[in-house]
Design a protein around this motif. Structure first.
Motif, PDB file in Angstrom:
ATOM      1  N   ILE A  33       0.847  -1.199   0.000  1.00 20.08           N
ATOM      2  CA  ILE A  33       0.000   0.000   0.000  1.00 20.08           C
ATOM      3  C   ILE A  33       0.880   1.247   0.000  1.00 20.08           C
ATOM      4  O   ILE A  33       1.853   1.338   0.756  1.00 20.08           O
ATOM      5  N   ALA A  34       0.527   2.212  -0.833  1.00 20.50           N
ATOM      6  CA  ALA A  34       1.159   3.529  -0.812  1.00 20.50           C
ATOM      7  C   ALA A  34       0.257   4.483  -0.052  1.00 20.50           C
ATOM      8  O   ALA A  34      -0.924   4.611  -0.379  1.00 20.50           O
ATOM      9  N   VAL A  35       0.795   5.133   0.964  1.00 23.43           N
ATOM     10  CA  VAL A  35       0.049   6.120   1.736  1.00 23.43           C
ATOM     11  C   VAL A  35       0.598   7.493   1.369  1.00 23.43           C
ATOM     12  O   VAL A  35       1.746   7.822   1.677  1.00 23.43           O
ATOM     13  N   ARG A  56       4.021  -4.376   2.908  1.00 22.17           N
ATOM     14  CA  ARG A  56       4.877  -3.291   2.431  1.00 22.17           C
ATOM     15  C   ARG A  56       4.084  -1.991   2.440  1.00 22.17           C
ATOM     16  O   ARG A  56       2.993  -1.911   1.845  1.00 22.17           O
ATOM     17  N   LEU A  57       4.640  -0.986   3.098  1.00 29.41           N
ATOM     18  CA  LEU A  57       4.035   0.334   3.159  1.00 29.41           C
ATOM     19  C   LEU A  57       5.009   1.356   2.597  1.00 29.41           C
ATOM     20  O   LEU A  57       6.178   1.398   3.008  1.00 29.41           O
ATOM     21  N   THR A  58       4.540   2.159   1.659  1.00 30.52           N
ATOM     22  CA  THR A  58       5.314   3.286   1.150  1.00 30.52           C
ATOM     23  C   THR A  58       4.672   4.557   1.685  1.00 30.52           C
ATOM     24  O   THR A  58       3.482   4.795   1.456  1.00 30.52           O
ATOM     25  N   ILE A  59       5.438   5.366   2.406  1.00 28.68           N
ATOM     26  CA  ILE A  59       4.926   6.599   3.008  1.00 28.68           C
ATOM     27  C   ILE A  59       5.498   7.768   2.218  1.00 28.68           C
ATOM     28  O   ILE A  59       6.721   7.917   2.108  1.00 28.68           O
ATOM     29  N   ILE A  60       4.616   8.607   1.682  1.00 23.30           N
ATOM     30  CA  ILE A  60       5.020   9.703   0.799  1.00 23.30           C
ATOM     31  C   ILE A  60       4.569  11.020   1.403  1.00 23.30           C
ATOM     32  O   ILE A  60       3.365  11.265   1.573  1.00 23.30           O
ATOM     33  N   ASP A  61       5.518  11.869   1.760  1.00 24.60           N
ATOM     34  CA  ASP A  61       5.196  13.175   2.332  1.00 24.60           C
ATOM     35  C   ASP A  61       6.470  14.005   2.382  1.00 24.60           C
ATOM     36  O   ASP A  61       7.531  13.495   2.776  1.00 24.60           O
ATOM     37  N   VAL A 102       9.150  -1.013   5.021  1.00 19.39           N
ATOM     38  CA  VAL A 102       8.781   0.393   4.871  1.00 19.39           C
ATOM     39  C   VAL A 102       9.695   1.081   3.850  1.00 19.39           C
ATOM     40  O   VAL A 102      10.916   0.916   3.883  1.00 19.39           O
ATOM     41  N   ARG A 103       9.065   1.831   2.976  1.00 18.68           N
ATOM     42  CA  ARG A 103       9.804   2.682   2.032  1.00 18.68           C
ATOM     43  C   ARG A 103       9.316   4.104   2.258  1.00 18.68           C
ATOM     44  O   ARG A 103       8.104   4.345   2.358  1.00 18.68           O
ATOM     45  N   ILE A 117       6.319   6.871  -8.729  1.00 13.90           N
ATOM     46  CA  ILE A 117       6.285   6.657  -7.284  1.00 13.90           C
ATOM     47  C   ILE A 117       5.214   5.641  -6.894  1.00 13.90           C
ATOM     48  O   ILE A 117       5.432   4.777  -6.044  1.00 13.90           O
ATOM     49  N   LEU A 118       4.055   5.724  -7.528  1.00 14.43           N
ATOM     50  CA  LEU A 118       2.904   4.929  -7.097  1.00 14.43           C
ATOM     51  C   LEU A 118       2.814   3.566  -7.777  1.00 14.43           C
ATOM     52  O   LEU A 118       2.077   2.690  -7.314  1.00 14.43           O
ATOM     53  N   GLY A 119       3.527   3.362  -8.851  1.00 18.99           N
ATOM     54  CA  GLY A 119       3.469   2.090  -9.558  1.00 18.99           C
ATOM     55  C   GLY A 119       3.930   0.927  -8.688  1.00 18.99           C
ATOM     56  O   GLY A 119       4.779   1.081  -7.812  1.00 18.99           O
ATOM     57  N   GLY A 120       3.360  -0.242  -8.921  1.00 22.64           N
ATOM     58  CA  GLY A 120       3.775  -1.449  -8.207  1.00 22.64           C
ATOM     59  C   GLY A 120       3.049  -1.701  -6.901  1.00 22.64           C
ATOM     60  O   GLY A 120       3.360  -2.674  -6.214  1.00 22.64           O
ATOM     61  N   HIS A 121       2.090  -0.849  -6.536  1.00 27.42           N
ATOM     62  CA  HIS A 121       1.326  -1.053  -5.303  1.00 27.42           C
ATOM     63  C   HIS A 121      -0.025  -1.699  -5.614  1.00 27.42           C
ATOM     64  O   HIS A 121      -0.531  -1.609  -6.726  1.00 27.42           O
ATOM     65  N   ASP A 122      -0.586  -2.339  -4.610  1.00 32.46           N
ATOM     66  CA  ASP A 122      -1.909  -2.950  -4.758  1.00 32.46           C
ATOM     67  C   ASP A 122      -3.030  -1.967  -4.476  1.00 32.46           C
ATOM     68  O   ASP A 122      -4.159  -2.145  -4.947  1.00 32.46           O
TER      69      ASP A 122
END
Length: 249
Positions: A33-35, A56-61, A102-103, A117-122
């Motif tokens: 998941i991308a947050v 897997r969590l990607t945190i974008i901020d 975590v990424r 950035i968002l590609g590859g997430h469910d």
């Protein structure tokens, strides 16, 4: 992929649920998941997702902790003012559940980097506070074919909606808010507990979506919460045939 003894103990309350079980927990472990946004919504959703065992969590901020954030963003503390939110969120996840990868991306989603950035997430969860970013995230999600869960809170109101190929978020708000000049909670205010309520509901809907729970398709349904009346209501969002993002999909 299997669950370790530690994971079996950690997720025992999930595994005994017949709707989840060991197979469902493995699906969460395999999920990504991308947050987008580690503010009020993200601070509610991130702990719930990490605790649930999303693999897997990607945190974008690109933001740093400000004193005014602490009223509604429980991931952060007074002695962390000025630190990058993504760094603190990553440390929190590591302490809460070492099984979660975590990424962190200390950047802002823009039209020229959104898909990369968002590609590859469910699944993508958008908890940002301006329409320009929300529409950019939406456009990338539609182009990538990734479900988008949009969550927001202002004053005493909250809303959460899941979008698929169509309708998309742009069908909901149109093109009028593409400029980054709209009111945010800084101008309008927000009850701190509202962001936690909405963030946790977003995490619940994310888990429900990943596991296919509930027996219904929530895509295109807006869930609205009134914090004063203490009630939820649902509204179906119609696809806009003229939408420039998904109209030709």
């Amino acid at each position: 992929m299997t669950l370790s003894d530690d994971e079996l103990d950690r997720y025992a309350r999930h595994i005994v649920l017949p709707q989840i079980g060991g197979a469902g927990q493995l699906r969460l472990k395999a999920a990504s998941i991308a947050v987008v946004g580690a503010g009020g919504i993200g601070a509610g959703a991130i702990p719930a997702l990490a605790g649930a065992g999303v693999g897997r969590l990607t945190i974008i901020d690109d933001d740093r902790v400000d004193l005014s954030n602490l009223q509604r963003q429980p991931l952060y503390a007074s002695d962390q003012l000025g630190e990058r939110k993504v760094d603190i969120a990553a440390r929190f996840i590591g302490k809460r559940n070492s099984h979660v990868e975590v990424r962190t991306i200390p950047d802002r989603i823009e039209p020229d980097n959104g898909e990369a950035i968002l590609g590859g997430h469910d699944l993508i969860i958008d908890g940002t506070d301006n329409f320009a970013t929300r529409l950019t995230v939406n456009d990338a999600a539609v182009a990538l074919g990734i479900p988008l869960l949009s969550a927001a809170a202002q004053q005493f109101q909250g809303q959460v909606a899941l979008f698929g190929a169509k309708p998309c978020y742009r069908c909901f708000v149109g093109d009028a808010f593409d400029a980054d000049d709209c009111d945010t909670c800084a101008e309008l205010g927000v009850l701190g507990a509202m962001t936690g309520t909405v963030g946790n509901f977003a995490a619940l809907l994310a888990i429900r979506t990943l596991l296919g729970l509930g027996g219904g398709d929530e895509a295109g349904t807006l869930h609205m919460f009134d914090g004063l009346a203490l009630g939820w209501r649902k509204i179906r969002i119609a696809a806009d045939p003229a939408c420039r993002t998904c109209g030709g999909a």
